[in-house]
Design an enzyme around this catalytic site. Structure first.
Site, PDB file in Angstrom:
ATOM      1  N   SER B 170       0.849  -1.189   0.000  1.00  0.00           N
ATOM      2  CA  SER B 170       0.000   0.000   0.000  1.00  0.00           C
ATOM      3  C   SER B 170       0.896   1.255   0.000  1.00  0.00           C
ATOM      4  CB  SER B 170      -0.935  -0.053   1.209  1.00  0.00           C
ATOM      5  OG  SER B 170      -2.010   0.820   1.044  1.00  0.00           O
ATOM      6  N   ASP B 427      -8.169  -5.813  -6.111  1.00  0.00           N
ATOM      7  CA  ASP B 427      -7.884  -4.631  -5.293  1.00  0.00           C
ATOM      8  C   ASP B 427      -8.253  -3.345  -6.028  1.00  0.00           C
ATOM      9  OD1 ASP B 427      -6.889  -2.768  -3.558  1.00  0.00           O
ATOM     10  OD2 ASP B 427      -4.772  -3.248  -3.904  1.00  0.00           O
ATOM     11  N   HIS B 452      -6.093  -6.411  -1.688  1.00  0.00           N
ATOM     12  CA  HIS B 452      -4.997  -5.501  -1.325  1.00  0.00           C
ATOM     13  C   HIS B 452      -3.842  -6.251  -0.642  1.00  0.00           C
ATOM     14  CE1 HIS B 452      -3.776  -1.363  -1.196  1.00  0.00           C
ATOM     15  NE2 HIS B 452      -3.856  -1.206   0.107  1.00  0.00           N
TER      16      HIS B 452
END
Lengths: 492, 492
Positions: B170, B427, B452
């Site tokens: 991320s 994602d 994710h």
């Protein structure tokens, strides 16, 4: 603070002469002269951010740049000169190679002035001190250049897709290389001439610079080196009593009284050291109008006074020969009528000594020493404690000797590409340069018979073949980058 | 400032849920739990510089890091986790893949906490406001990581020559990639998982995130998407009078009074939007204990309530189905006894919402919108003026929407090497990720059936084959980098 020469630290002297850009005093090269050189050059300004890496302040300053579009056609490349530690006009008028390259590449040229130098001084040019100077760092300067390039691409029609090549010499050469390392999406490559990016930390012995300078004099005449080396001890002896110091003052025509209070032996020696090494750095094959005028091959010219052992019957004879030799640098045309003010900067007013001292006292710490054995100078060790004290005294700043290596990676260049590191073999700074390619994607060009960034100067009939060849090679490599970039990559 | 949810800007909500690191509340994962996980992990601190790019301040702060040496042998590599926008313990306990990699590579693991998050807060953790926050930038964070790595190499015997690989997911994945781009002499490569580095400027349409989330729901059930899309208008109708709002309050069990003064329709919708997209981001194949507990394949579980058109005889029926669906995210185990406080952060306390809002308001501006046509949400355009106003109000800072592209180069990655960009196809953030390799030196791994950064989690029996394969590939590539680096290059 006082003149660099009066700083305790000899490195400051080095730094004062760090960038030996040949050219007249700045007053000679501004405005009209620039126009005369290239009628399509314009001086412009850009509102630059003081701090690119925090949001603590919103201050801005006016950054000056010179833009030359005579040979540019829409979509053509941009040659971007990453300005060094001085007035940008000095570089405009002494980087003739860019003006020779431009028509061959249909290129635009931009010379950007480095923050805090010339007319690009934050805080409305107020006093440079420990309150105003802290944003004078190479990382901020690179971010400035990146920001200007984005601005130009956004505002000049036809430039958006143009490949940009960074070009620079000396400290400007470091910046060109670092620009490619840190902002490779902005510049497709860099021509980094005479850039001692390995001069930091303990990557090279601290007297490398002095050793190469010595080598230059040795090539002119081995006796010359012996004579200069002997002179330091004799000088020291003379310095011991007032009569000896007076003799030195009279025979070297020094304005100041030499008395260990105002002018120390160290200062006097540094003045000489500066002259010798300055000639080595700028040992060009033809007469040049530097900050001081000099003959072609000044090292050889100086050594002509220092190579006849038989003529040195006494120590005084030898010192007088030294005086004649050093005068090739300080007084070639007899321009100094009365006496030498050895507290004057040896590089004139176009380079920013105070600002450079600040950079050397913070992020760009380059250890410097001489030993008098492997070099032709005298015992002067690198003393980091003294250095720190001096920096604290002058700028209330603490040098971070490992910062430059940490930030730019030192010798580990294997991940990088499209950088030409060119170095003249006569250049004392070449010892801190990249002289071995870490990969095929980095090009190294070593130039015989060439001193500090000779390749960036205009072509000259007396240029050695080596530099003619180097310039051709540089253009060929840059052309290749441009073709590859134009054919494949996506630009800003 | 208020909770993210109450910010005018929906992006803040996004940002609040930006990093969906599965794991318990931070109180569960500190200290003892860490030790239980890996007996050879230690929590340490490093005195970090507040400002790496100017000398204006000498402030320092204590940066926390976790170091795990169980499987390391002298000279072995270092896997360096570039901490995201939250307490580092959250990442230690939810990046199991690193602990699986370490024994295979004889690697040391270090998790470094991002400045201003967790316990690594400058100014002794004083109030976070416009005076203390300005040094919270990704460029400073990268310089922190670089500095720590140099410190570790200098102080841990046997680590000096070790190759370092940056790893992150991320925002941490962005930092890992940027670390390799900016400090390639420090890290030989980066595993950048689910890093939407193209989310800035206008590189992708602003509703890309919403469109991919919609696609996830469509795969579970096309009717589900239609139902959710219809719900927004119905909600709007209900909102028009107090009776309708009371009905919503009662049937969605909202703690607050819905009255357009305290809680606006926009807030209520964002609370739902957050739940839907959060489930898409973390649509993992097995039950996870997130900041909230969820079943395996939560999107499918939610859609089970929303896919029987025949059961929606009235608008109320449809909204009740929506309530059931969203409860899969907000109340799966029935943990919410009384009512939903929709002003609570939807990601709990471990992520630093205020700090992230500051980053989003300064250098990391990610345009975000929904249109209700190509996505299943409602008309909510990207409004930069409102955004600027809100940022000015909350932090007295002006967003610089082009900064991230300028600093990191946007899509132009052709000069870089040794970065793995992995993205799960489920994602929503993958739309801002690098899903096409710009050269052979950059590796792109797209993972079917993965949300994710699933690849960074511990292996699980219910993992799809795609992620098992992705992890193997990642290890193989990293091994190759390490071998090449060990054989050829010169390290710090």
């Amino acid at each position: 603070m006082g003149r660099s020469l009066y700083s305790f630290l000899s490195l400051f002297l080095h730094l004062g002469v760090f960038c030996a850009w040949p050219g007249g005093l700045i007053s000679k090269v501004q405005g009209r002269d620039l126009k005369a050189k290239n009628s399509l050059c314009d001086v412009k300004h850009f509102t630059q951010k003081l701090d690119h890496f925090s949001f603590a302040r919103n201050d801005t300053f006016r950054q000056r740049y010179v833009i030359c579009q005579e040979h540019w056609s829409s979509g053509g490349p941009l040659l971007f000169y990453t300005g060094n530690e001085g007035d940008i006009m000095l570089f405009v008028n002494n980087t003739g190679f860019l003006f020779e390259m431009a028509p061959q590449l249909n290129a635009m040229i931009v010379f950007a002035e480095h923050r805090y130098y010339g007319q690009s001084i934050p805080f409305d040019g107020k006093t440079l001190n420990s309150t105003t100077l802290p944003w004078l760092t190479s990382t901020q300067a690179l971010a400035d250049y990146n920001y200007i390039i984005h601005h130009l691409k956004r505002t000049i029609p036809g430039l958006k897709q143009s490949p940009v090549v960074a070009v620079g010499g000396s400290y400007g050469g470091m910046l060109a290389a670092w620009m490619r390392m840190k902002y490779p999406a902005t510049v497709i490559g860099a021509l980094s001439s005479s850039a001692p990016i390995l001069q930091f930390g303990n990557q090279i012995p601290c007297n490398t610079f002095a050793k190469i300078a010595t080598q230059d004099y040795k090539m002119a005449s081995p006796v010359c080196v012996d004579t200069i080396r002997r002179s330091w001890t004799i000088m020291e002896d003379f310095w011991k009593d007032q009569a000896g110091r007076d003799w030195l003052k009279d025979n070297f025509r020094v304005c100041q009284i030499l008395d260990d209070r105002k002018v120390k032996l160290a200062d006097f020696r540094l003045w000489l050291f500066s002259g010798w090494t300055y000639m080595a750095m700028t040992d060009y094959p033809y007469p040049t109008e530097f900050l001081k005028p000099m003959p072609g091959w000044p090292v050889k010219a100086a050594c002509q006074h220092l190579s006849d052992l038989c003529s040195f019957k006494t120590d005084r004879d030898l010192l007088i020969a030294v005086y004649k030799g050093i005068s090739v640098y300080y007084n070639y045309t007899g321009q100094v009528k009365d006496c030498f003010n050895i507290s004057d900067s040896s590089t004139g007013t176009a380079l920013g000594d105070t600002q450079w001292d600040y950079q050397a006292c913070s992020e760009l710490v380059m250890p410097d020493c001489t030993d008098g054995k492997t070099d032709m100078f005298y015992y002067r060790p690198w003393n980091i404690s003294e250095y720190n004290r001096e920096c604290h005294k002058n700028f209330a700043v603490k040098p971070d000797p490992s910062l430059a290596i940490r930030e730019y990676g030192g010798r580990d260049l294997v991940a990088h590409s499209n950088i030409i590191f060119s170095n003249g073999k006569l250049d004392p700074w070449s010892g801190g340069g990249v002289i071995k390619a870490p990969s095929k994607r980095i090009k190294v060009i070593l130039i015989d018979d060439a001193a500090h960034h000779l390749d960036l100067r205009s072509s000259h009939p007396d240029d050695p073949q080596s530099v003619v060849y180097a310039r051709k090679k540089e253009i060929a490599i840059i052309k290749k980058w441009i073709i590859t970039a134009t054919n494949s990559a996506e630009y800003l």
